[in-house]
Motif scaffolding. Structure first.
Motif, PDB file in Angstrom:
ATOM      1  N   ILE A 140       0.815  -1.201   0.137  1.00 25.26           N
ATOM      2  CA  ILE A 140       0.001  -0.024  -0.253  1.00 25.26           C
ATOM      3  C   ILE A 140       0.835   1.318   0.239  1.00 25.26           C
ATOM      4  N   VAL A 141       0.407   2.295  -0.421  1.00 19.35           N
ATOM      5  CA  VAL A 141       1.002   3.622  -0.557  1.00 19.35           C
ATOM      6  C   VAL A 141      -0.043   4.795   0.245  1.00 19.35           C
ATOM      7  N   MET A 200      -2.872   5.071   8.683  1.00 25.42           N
ATOM      8  CA  MET A 200      -2.461   5.384   7.342  1.00 25.42           C
ATOM      9  C   MET A 200      -3.840   5.574   6.701  1.00 25.42           C
ATOM     10  N   ILE A 201      -3.934   6.581   5.794  1.00 26.63           N
ATOM     11  CA  ILE A 201      -4.743   6.663   4.714  1.00 26.63           C
ATOM     12  C   ILE A 201      -3.837   6.253   3.466  1.00 26.63           C
ATOM     13  N   LYS A 205      -0.944  -0.025  -4.020  1.00 26.58           N
ATOM     14  CA  LYS A 205       0.071   0.423  -4.744  1.00 26.58           C
ATOM     15  C   LYS A 205      -0.160  -0.340  -6.245  1.00 26.58           C
ATOM     16  N   GLN A 206      -0.074   0.671  -7.057  1.00 25.69           N
ATOM     17  CA  GLN A 206      -0.057   0.098  -8.631  1.00 25.69           C
ATOM     18  C   GLN A 206       1.316   0.336  -9.110  1.00 25.69           C
ATOM     19  N   GLU A 215       4.500   7.119   1.703  1.00 24.71           N
ATOM     20  CA  GLU A 215       5.166   6.011   2.404  1.00 24.71           C
ATOM     21  C   GLU A 215       4.525   4.617   1.564  1.00 24.71           C
ATOM     22  N   GLU A 216       5.481   3.878   1.624  1.00 22.51           N
ATOM     23  CA  GLU A 216       5.050   2.570   1.136  1.00 22.51           C
ATOM     24  C   GLU A 216       5.191   1.440   2.249  1.00 22.51           C
ATOM     25  N   ARG A 217       3.833   0.473   2.411  1.00 19.75           N
ATOM     26  CA  ARG A 217       3.928  -0.430   3.455  1.00 19.75           C
ATOM     27  C   ARG A 217       3.503  -1.754   2.958  1.00 19.75           C
TER      28      ARG A 217
END
Length: 286
Positions: A140-141, A200-201, A205-206, A215-217
């Motif tokens: 997710i980002v 997080m909102i 991730k595409q 941020e990427e998690r």
């Protein structure tokens, strides 16, 4: 409602051991639950974290000893596990607004936190729809904030976070990145006492570039219980959260597996509409 009866067993265990070292593993064991699930259940049902409740009960019982039995401040502090009379006095003043010595000398208004008692009710009049979904790890980002559940601060901070994200165009940009799940509200990174978490909102991730300040998690692989939410935000979502922990978990024998929780906003329709549809995803285990 065996699960709620087990919660009563854990309260009894806490009360019997207020003057001893209390460990969450032992309290959860008294309820026959895993540590994470017990803490999450406790907070959702009571509005307190386990640590908050223990602190409040200790200071309540300590105040009774101090005022009614005229016990010395140092003796009360040591009995209830405070490092020093000063640390006890600081905690006492935070709750009561006066020092322990002032409370002993004068008739002052003092606060008390009663022992909890769960009202166990059978509510089978309204069914709860859900489905079980297996989903592999996915990225997710988005952007996140660190907040605390103490005093319900997280509710205010998260609402403000969404308002700011909508006003500054962040959610609009994020929606362009969104995958099948749409926009996400993600609760994750709970500390060991579940008093602090990251919210997080985000979106799945595409394979397109994302801004450098996002941020990427990773959301780990899990079995998810997925609950539909029908109705206008923000009121509809908390009602389903409450029912999940007060009715669904005790009735089904599932437990929270300890991973992130997802609020899933699938629709780009008006969130204030009574027909708005969203979902809650909770990682579970038997």
């Amino acid at each position: 409602m065996e699960g709620l009866q087990k919660m009563l067993d854990s309260i009894e265990y806490i009360e019997r051991n207020l003057v001893e070292d209390l460990f969450i593993e032992d309290i959860a064991a008294a309820a026959c639950m895993s540590k994470f699930h017990f803490q999450r259940m406790f907070h959702m049902l009571t509005g307190y974290t386990v640590s908050e409740y223990i602190r409040n009960r200790r200071i309540t019982v300590a105040t009774q000893e101090l005022v009614h039995f005229r016990t010395k401040v140092i003796d009360v502090a040591m009995k209830f596990g405070y490092e020093s009379p000063e640390s006890f006095s600081k905690a006492f003043r935070k709750i009561h607004g006066i020092s322990p010595s002032e409370a002993k000398k004068h008739s002052q208004a003092l606060k008390a936190y009663p022992r909890l008692s769960f009202q166990i009710q059978v509510k089978g009049d309204v069914e709860m729809d859900y489905k079980i979904v297996e989903k592999e790890t996915f990225p997710i980002v988005g952007k996140g904030i660190r907040t605390t559940t103490i005093g319900g601060e997280n509710h205010q901070k998260i609402a403000e976070f969404w308002q700011e994200a909508n006003q500054d165009g962040f959610t609009e940009e994020l929606a362009k990145q969104g995958g099948p799940l749409g926009l996400l509200g993600v609760c994750m990174d709970f500390d060991k006492e579940q008093e602090h978490l990251t919210y997080m909102i985000a979106a799945e991730k595409q394979q397109i570039p994302t801004p450098s300040d996002w941020e990427e998690r990773q959301i780990p692989s899990a079995t998810w219980a997925v609950f539909p939410v029908h109705g206008a935000m923000p009121d509809a979502m908390p009602k389903v959260w409450d029912r999940i922990f007060s009715e669904w978990f005790p009735a089904t024998g599932y437990e929270h597996s300890g991973g992130p929780e997802l609020e899933v906003y699938l629709s780009d329709a008006d969130p204030s509409s009574e027909n708005y549809y969203s979902e809650i995803w909770i990682p579970i285990k038997k």
